[in-house]
Write a protein that holds these residues in place. Structure first.
Motif, PDB file in Angstrom:
ATOM      1  N   ASP A 105     -84.355  59.575 116.187  1.00  0.00           N
ATOM      2  CA  ASP A 105     -83.589  59.138 115.167  1.00  0.00           C
ATOM      3  C   ASP A 105     -82.195  59.217 115.503  1.00  0.00           C
ATOM      4  O   ASP A 105     -81.546  60.076 115.887  1.00  0.00           O
ATOM      5  CB  ASP A 105     -83.582  60.432 114.082  1.00  0.00           C
ATOM      6  N   LEU A 106     -81.876  58.020 115.636  1.00  0.00           N
ATOM      7  CA  LEU A 106     -80.331  57.477 115.829  1.00  0.00           C
ATOM      8  C   LEU A 106     -79.526  57.293 114.648  1.00  0.00           C
ATOM      9  O   LEU A 106     -78.298  56.589 114.866  1.00  0.00           O
ATOM     10  CB  LEU A 106     -80.330  56.449 116.954  1.00  0.00           C
ATOM     11  N   SER A 107     -79.815  57.692 113.559  1.00  0.00           N
ATOM     12  CA  SER A 107     -78.939  57.375 112.168  1.00  0.00           C
ATOM     13  C   SER A 107     -77.544  58.011 112.322  1.00  0.00           C
ATOM     14  O   SER A 107     -76.965  57.415 111.724  1.00  0.00           O
ATOM     15  CB  SER A 107     -79.768  58.140 111.058  1.00  0.00           C
ATOM     16  N   SER A 108     -77.659  59.255 113.231  1.00  0.00           N
ATOM     17  CA  SER A 108     -76.228  59.907 113.250  1.00  0.00           C
ATOM     18  C   SER A 108     -75.275  58.899 113.923  1.00  0.00           C
ATOM     19  O   SER A 108     -74.219  58.626 113.653  1.00  0.00           O
ATOM     20  CB  SER A 108     -76.424  61.186 114.011  1.00  0.00           C
ATOM     21  N   PHE A 109     -75.958  58.332 115.098  1.00  0.00           N
ATOM     22  CA  PHE A 109     -75.087  57.530 115.928  1.00  0.00           C
ATOM     23  C   PHE A 109     -74.734  56.236 115.098  1.00  0.00           C
ATOM     24  O   PHE A 109     -73.555  55.603 115.314  1.00  0.00           O
ATOM     25  CB  PHE A 109     -75.704  57.022 117.115  1.00  0.00           C
ATOM     26  N   GLU A 110     -75.805  55.679 114.420  1.00  0.00           N
ATOM     27  CA  GLU A 110     -75.331  54.609 113.763  1.00  0.00           C
ATOM     28  C   GLU A 110     -74.352  54.573 112.704  1.00  0.00           C
ATOM     29  O   GLU A 110     -73.547  53.711 112.624  1.00  0.00           O
ATOM     30  CB  GLU A 110     -76.847  53.939 113.066  1.00  0.00           C
ATOM     31  N   ASN A 111     -74.318  55.604 111.927  1.00  0.00           N
ATOM     32  CA  ASN A 111     -73.571  56.019 110.927  1.00  0.00           C
ATOM     33  C   ASN A 111     -72.127  55.932 111.611  1.00  0.00           C
ATOM     34  O   ASN A 111     -71.060  55.553 110.974  1.00  0.00           O
ATOM     35  CB  ASN A 111     -73.736  57.291 110.208  1.00  0.00           C
ATOM     36  N   ALA A 169     -73.128  66.675 114.449  1.00  0.00           N
ATOM     37  CA  ALA A 169     -74.353  65.796 114.363  1.00  0.00           C
ATOM     38  C   ALA A 169     -75.044  65.219 115.507  1.00  0.00           C
ATOM     39  O   ALA A 169     -76.160  64.746 115.507  1.00  0.00           O
ATOM     40  CB  ALA A 169     -73.655  64.372 113.564  1.00  0.00           C
ATOM     41  N   ILE A 170     -74.345  65.185 116.789  1.00  0.00           N
ATOM     42  CA  ILE A 170     -74.835  64.526 117.935  1.00  0.00           C
ATOM     43  C   ILE A 170     -75.716  65.626 118.796  1.00  0.00           C
ATOM     44  O   ILE A 170     -76.867  65.349 119.282  1.00  0.00           O
ATOM     45  CB  ILE A 170     -73.929  63.990 118.913  1.00  0.00           C
ATOM     46  N   PHE A 171     -75.543  66.786 118.816  1.00  0.00           N
ATOM     47  CA  PHE A 171     -75.928  67.758 119.536  1.00  0.00           C
ATOM     48  C   PHE A 171     -77.586  68.169 119.338  1.00  0.00           C
ATOM     49  O   PHE A 171     -78.197  68.246 120.296  1.00  0.00           O
ATOM     50  CB  PHE A 171     -74.991  69.077 119.441  1.00  0.00           C
ATOM     51  N   ILE A 224     -69.785  58.299 125.343  1.00  0.00           N
ATOM     52  CA  ILE A 224     -68.934  57.034 124.887  1.00  0.00           C
ATOM     53  C   ILE A 224     -68.614  57.194 123.515  1.00  0.00           C
ATOM     54  O   ILE A 224     -67.237  56.480 123.053  1.00  0.00           O
ATOM     55  CB  ILE A 224     -70.056  55.682 125.219  1.00  0.00           C
ATOM     56  N   THR A 225     -69.217  57.608 122.460  1.00  0.00           N
ATOM     57  CA  THR A 225     -68.873  57.671 121.180  1.00  0.00           C
ATOM     58  C   THR A 225     -67.805  58.651 120.864  1.00  0.00           C
ATOM     59  O   THR A 225     -66.694  58.205 120.363  1.00  0.00           O
ATOM     60  CB  THR A 225     -70.130  58.147 120.431  1.00  0.00           C
ATOM     61  N   LEU A 226     -67.646  59.830 121.649  1.00  0.00           N
ATOM     62  CA  LEU A 226     -66.706  60.671 121.584  1.00  0.00           C
ATOM     63  C   LEU A 226     -65.346  60.214 121.932  1.00  0.00           C
ATOM     64  O   LEU A 226     -64.391  60.236 121.556  1.00  0.00           O
ATOM     65  CB  LEU A 226     -66.920  62.142 122.387  1.00  0.00           C
ATOM     66  N   VAL A 227     -65.476  59.358 123.356  1.00  0.00           N
ATOM     67  CA  VAL A 227     -64.489  58.799 123.917  1.00  0.00           C
ATOM     68  C   VAL A 227     -63.806  57.669 122.991  1.00  0.00           C
ATOM     69  O   VAL A 227     -62.498  57.595 122.741  1.00  0.00           O
ATOM     70  CB  VAL A 227     -64.804  58.119 125.111  1.00  0.00           C
ATOM     71  N   VAL A 228     -64.668  56.974 122.475  1.00  0.00           N
ATOM     72  CA  VAL A 228     -64.011  55.868 121.328  1.00  0.00           C
ATOM     73  C   VAL A 228     -63.395  56.363 120.195  1.00  0.00           C
ATOM     74  O   VAL A 228     -62.406  56.039 119.727  1.00  0.00           O
ATOM     75  CB  VAL A 228     -65.289  54.869 121.105  1.00  0.00           C
ATOM     76  N   VAL A 229     -64.250  57.389 119.599  1.00  0.00           N
ATOM     77  CA  VAL A 229     -63.625  57.947 118.365  1.00  0.00           C
ATOM     78  C   VAL A 229     -62.311  58.574 118.601  1.00  0.00           C
ATOM     79  O   VAL A 229     -61.451  58.690 117.783  1.00  0.00           O
ATOM     80  CB  VAL A 229     -64.491  59.201 117.982  1.00  0.00           C
ATOM     81  N   VAL A 230     -62.042  59.367 119.697  1.00  0.00           N
ATOM     82  CA  VAL A 230     -60.728  59.989 120.147  1.00  0.00           C
ATOM     83  C   VAL A 230     -59.654  58.911 120.543  1.00  0.00           C
ATOM     84  O   VAL A 230     -58.366  59.487 120.504  1.00  0.00           O
ATOM     85  CB  VAL A 230     -60.930  61.241 120.904  1.00  0.00           C
ATOM     86  N   ALA A 231     -59.972  57.844 121.336  1.00  0.00           N
ATOM     87  CA  ALA A 231     -59.003  56.940 121.973  1.00  0.00           C
ATOM     88  C   ALA A 231     -58.205  56.263 121.035  1.00  0.00           C
ATOM     89  O   ALA A 231     -56.850  56.454 121.195  1.00  0.00           O
ATOM     90  CB  ALA A 231     -59.854  55.967 122.782  1.00  0.00           C
ATOM     91  N   PHE A 232     -58.484  55.935 119.692  1.00  0.00           N
ATOM     92  CA  PHE A 232     -57.647  55.336 118.993  1.00  0.00           C
ATOM     93  C   PHE A 232     -56.558  56.411 118.240  1.00  0.00           C
ATOM     94  O   PHE A 232     -55.499  55.817 118.286  1.00  0.00           O
ATOM     95  CB  PHE A 232     -58.494  54.575 117.705  1.00  0.00           C
ATOM     96  N   PRO A 233     -56.924  57.232 117.876  1.00  0.00           N
ATOM     97  CA  PRO A 233     -55.725  58.308 117.391  1.00  0.00           C
ATOM     98  C   PRO A 233     -54.937  59.091 118.447  1.00  0.00           C
ATOM     99  O   PRO A 233     -53.657  58.889 118.265  1.00  0.00           O
ATOM    100  CB  PRO A 233     -56.738  59.643 116.609  1.00  0.00           C
TER     101      PRO A 233
END
Length: 352
Positions: free
Chosen positions: A7-13, A130-132, A274-283
């Protein structure tokens, strides 16, 4: 492996939110939306291009703030020159009033970045929550029972402790240090410089000390438990090999399944990183661009204005720098935690 069994719904959201929030920047997808587990298709070139575009956008937004503060400081410099040509009778009073106006403007801007940092860090921790569970379930399935038993309470402790340090120590102390810094610039005498320096150090050292302690303890325990999981798996495999007829075939099947699931686990782990890096990079880019602009403002205005106003700008710059450091420490902490989980869970297979 298409990942349909996971179930990758967390990543998709999360990725849908990223694309919606930065839809005017993210022209090309970083990942294949039809299969997020194809992490090898992550387009790092487009990612850095998007970061560059976002930096230019924030530069244009920050320049309007930069311009308004610069104009106000130039007016102050002009007023001081005119006043010194006539009378200095009310110089102290007027300087105090002008300092208060500048401090109010900068403090409002600082509170904006403080609230933004808190929002980013809260969102960051929610993403980790959500990911762990997905990653921990795959660790359990692949036979790393001791690792799973450690990771679950460790992750709960990590998130709760991080929330405690952010909300009760680091961010409040950063605000207090900035407030005292502004108050110190209103006074003629330097009354609170040592207190301000102490508060700022405590705000960062407590979080940095927790970061070093947690990652060190987690690394040592996870490496040890990975060897324990590997020895347990190897012992079980040898015992099953002694079962007549079906023993060796059964163990070969188990090893194949575990190896396949390990590939899936690694893909999800890398996707999480990758998700964590992208999420924090913009801020980080947003706050970093603002910090660079206001440091540039201090350098540009220094030759034409009193040093008291430069010190007020320095107080603001120090506060924003502390917010940026806190944001980066929490981000690196969670990203390193994912690396530790992947490394220690893979060590079980190396022990076999």
């Amino acid at each position: 492996m298409d990942g349909t069994s996971v179930d990758l719904s967390s990543f998709e959201n999360i990725w849908a939110e990223i694309y919606n929030q930065y839809d005017w920047i993210v022209e090309a997808d970083f990942l294949d939306k039809t299969n997020l587990l194809k992490v090898e298709n992550f387009n790092i070139i487009h990612f850095f291009q998007s970061l560059g575009d976002y930096a230019l956008h924030e530069l244009s937004i920050g320049f309007s703030q930069f311009k308004s503060i610069l104009i106000f400081l130039l007016i102050i410099a002009l007023f001081q020159n005119i006043q010194s040509s006539f009378s200095t009778k009310y110089e102290k009073v007027t300087n105090t009033v002008l300092k208060l106006v500048l401090i109010v403007q900068l403090f409002q801007l600082f509170i904006f970045y403080h609230d933004y940092t808190l929002e980013v860090l809260t969102r960051y921790m929610n993403i980790v929550v959500a990911i762990f569970p997905i990653l921990l379930s795959l660790i359990t399935i692949t036979g790393a029972l001791w690792n799973q038993a450690l990771f679950k309470p460790a992750v709960i402790f990590l998130i709760n402790a991080s929330y405690f340090f952010i909300n009760t120590i680091s961010l409040p102390l950063t605000v207090i240090g900035t407030v005292f810094g502004f108050i110190n610039q209103i006074n003629v005498e330097d009354l609170y410089s040592r207190l301000i320096d102490f508060i700022n150090k405590i705000a960062l050292w407590t979080l940095g000390g927790y970061f070093a302690f947690f990652l060190t303890l987690m690394s040592i325990q996870n490496i040890t438990l990975s060897f324990a999981d590997g020895l347990f798996f190897r012992t079980t495999q040898n015992l099953l090999n002694h079962v007549p007829v079906i023993g060796s075939r059964f163990t070969d099947t188990v090893v194949s399944v575990v190896s396949t699931l390990s590939i899936l686990r690694n893909s999800i782990g890398l996707l999480g990183i990758i998700t964590l890096v992208v999420v924090v990079a913009f801020p980080v880019v947003k706050v970093g661009v603002s910090l660079i602009l206001f440091r540039l403002l201090s350098a540009v205005i220094q030759p034409v204005i009193s040093k008291d106003y430069i010190k007020i700008l320095d107080v603001f710059n120090t506060g924003v720098m502390n917010l940026l450091v806190i944001m980066m420490i929490i981000a690196v902490m969670f990203i390193f935690t994912f690396f530790i989980i992947l490394y220690s869970s893979n060590m079980m297979l190396l022990t076999n």
